[in-house]
Motif scaffolding. Sequence first.
Motif, PDB file in Angstrom:
ATOM      1  N   UNK A  66       4.927  29.775  12.679  1.00 21.42           N
ATOM      2  CA  UNK A  66       6.163  29.566  13.432  1.00 21.42           C
ATOM      3  C   UNK A  66       6.838  30.891  13.695  1.00 21.42           C
ATOM      4  N   UNK A 168       2.937  23.834   5.478  1.00 20.78           N
ATOM      5  CA  UNK A 168       3.154  22.444   5.895  1.00 20.78           C
ATOM      6  C   UNK A 168       2.030  21.895   6.788  1.00 20.78           C
ATOM      7  N   UNK A 196       8.795  30.518   2.345  1.00 19.28           N
ATOM      8  CA  UNK A 196       8.861  29.935   3.684  1.00 19.28           C
ATOM      9  C   UNK A 196      10.191  30.294   4.318  1.00 19.28           C
ATOM     10  N   UNK A 305       5.343  21.270  -0.138  1.00 17.01           N
ATOM     11  CA  UNK A 305       5.728  20.268   0.869  1.00 17.01           C
ATOM     12  C   UNK A 305       5.360  18.854   0.415  1.00 17.01           C
ATOM     13  N   UNK A 309       8.665  17.205  -2.751  1.00 18.01           N
ATOM     14  CA  UNK A 309       9.466  16.325  -1.914  1.00 18.01           C
ATOM     15  C   UNK A 309       9.520  14.947  -2.563  1.00 18.01           C
ATOM     16  N   UNK A 310      10.535  14.125  -2.312  1.00 18.51           N
ATOM     17  CA  UNK A 310      11.702  14.408  -1.484  1.00 18.51           C
ATOM     18  C   UNK A 310      12.522  15.584  -2.052  1.00 18.51           C
ATOM     19  N   UNK A 311      12.979  16.439  -1.161  1.00 17.57           N
ATOM     20  CA  UNK A 311      13.679  17.633  -1.600  1.00 17.57           C
ATOM     21  C   UNK A 311      14.990  17.320  -2.323  1.00 17.57           C
ATOM     22  N   UNK A 312      15.599  16.169  -1.994  1.00 16.64           N
ATOM     23  CA  UNK A 312      16.903  15.880  -2.594  1.00 16.64           C
ATOM     24  C   UNK A 312      16.812  15.010  -3.842  1.00 16.64           C
TER      25      UNK A 312
ATOM     26  N   UNK B  50      15.573  12.505   5.046  1.00 15.76           N
ATOM     27  CA  UNK B  50      16.449  13.651   4.744  1.00 15.76           C
ATOM     28  C   UNK B  50      15.669  14.959   4.683  1.00 15.76           C
ATOM     29  N   UNK B  51      14.351  14.858   4.542  1.00 12.85           N
ATOM     30  CA  UNK B  51      13.536  16.081   4.488  1.00 12.85           C
ATOM     31  C   UNK B  51      13.114  16.569   5.877  1.00 12.85           C
ATOM     32  N   UNK B  53      14.491  17.757   8.537  1.00 12.46           N
ATOM     33  CA  UNK B  53      14.939  19.038   9.114  1.00 12.46           C
ATOM     34  C   UNK B  53      14.200  20.225   8.506  1.00 12.46           C
ATOM     35  N   UNK B  54      13.852  20.109   7.223  1.00 15.71           N
ATOM     36  CA  UNK B  54      13.205  21.252   6.577  1.00 15.71           C
ATOM     37  C   UNK B  54      11.838  21.506   7.224  1.00 15.71           C
ATOM     38  N   UNK B  55      11.149  20.391   7.549  1.00 14.30           N
ATOM     39  CA  UNK B  55       9.846  20.518   8.243  1.00 14.30           C
ATOM     40  C   UNK B  55      10.072  20.979   9.682  1.00 14.30           C
ATOM     41  N   UNK B  58      10.520  24.416  11.072  1.00  4.55           N
ATOM     42  CA  UNK B  58       9.365  25.310  10.971  1.00  4.55           C
ATOM     43  C   UNK B  58       8.395  25.090  12.131  1.00  4.55           C
TER      44      UNK B  58
END
Lengths: 375, 59
Positions: A66, A168, A196, A305, A309-312, B50-51, B53-55, B58
């Motif tokens: 990216x 990812x 990242x 990734x 995850x889930x990140x929260x 909720x995840x 946006x993180x993906x 990129x």
Amino acid sequence: MHMENHSESSLMQALAQRGVSRRDFLKFCTFMAGTLALPAGMTPKIAQALESAKRPPVVWLEFQDCCADTETFLRASNPSVATIILELISLNYHETIMAAAGHQAEALLEQTVQEGGYITIVEGSIPTKDNGVYCCIGGRSAVDIVNEVAGNAAAVITVGACATWGGWPSSRPSPTGAKGVRDVVKGVPIINLPGCPHNVVNSVATIVYYLTYGSLPDTDHIGRPLFAYGKRIHDNCERRGHFDAGQYVEIWDDDASRKGWCLYKMGCKGPETYMNCPTVRFNDGTNWPVGAGHGCVGCAEVGFWDNMTPFYKRLPEVPGFGVEVTADKVGLALTGATLAGIGVHAVASTIRNRGGRRHPGEEAASSEEDVAEEG
Amino acid sequence: MAKIAIDPVTRIEGHLRIEAQTDGGMVTDAWSSSTMFRGMELVLRDRDPRDAWVFAQRI
């Protein structure tokens, strides 16, 4: 500038033309010695080595990327650092910034490869499914290019998660069979700078180390340099005191978040992530994710990734950490795995950091667990 | 009549190939192809929203 004119190196002259003084240069060398965890007394040796070093040709390959690691590299916001490193290397090929295009660009690449002795920096993953058709440059697949160019390099530096282990694009369901360089190219020294994106301070320090010692710095079991990835984010976090005191952010924008309390319950992966973000920060030391109020997502770790995850979700509830454990126990388990691959010296220092230390944090974490069970 | 190809197109973010049909120094037809695919949409499927946006940042 005046007294030592007769012995002034061509590097010094080139830097002076760009407004970088000898004082700026020595500050840079001191900064690099600090980043590389070398004693301050090494600064003159680094300065001397850089002044006499032959500028190595560098080929920067981009595949499934990216461009964030390029942005990072060019965004060394301290102009003297950026200028110094661009004077130290000869960037022969870099798609995003080079003037040549098409077959002229490819000819430059071919010439550099034929001459040999170059460093390859790789950004982006390499798709391996369907004969590598998912990334082609100049009519050749990324698999072909990376095997030829990285395979013949003096050293390979991967920047970012994708080039290191697939990033990812390789996460579930990995549509293109994306891989990192280490899984595609064999028989060449590779140093991995995941993240990242990665941090420009670490890529510059790796190059400076290479120019000073003629070799790559010591690494852990996944090829990450220990100077940058040897310490756990949680242990150097500016919010660690709040973790130890049991002061957590519970919901976004609550009073605790405004006070800058610990983000562990909001899903911070700092307790199982190894990188120097808290100390070197990003954008020329301006800030880093936790400083900005968001938990660490664990981007320096292989497979984050999918694994983080889930990140929260906070750590013990993230799939893969089935048992309820405290952040420190999670960290210890991971440390055990990390230790298996690295040198005795590093083992000793890591154990010294953590061994036998029973601090208030474990109590705080235990009581916090109780709260979670009640809820 | 000649066909030229410029690949890679540099100084852009991403990978691009341009092919052009020329006649007497004039471009008469042209084709562009993006020569890299990762499958962001396929990776985002079945994940915690909720995840996303993180993906997606990129890309």
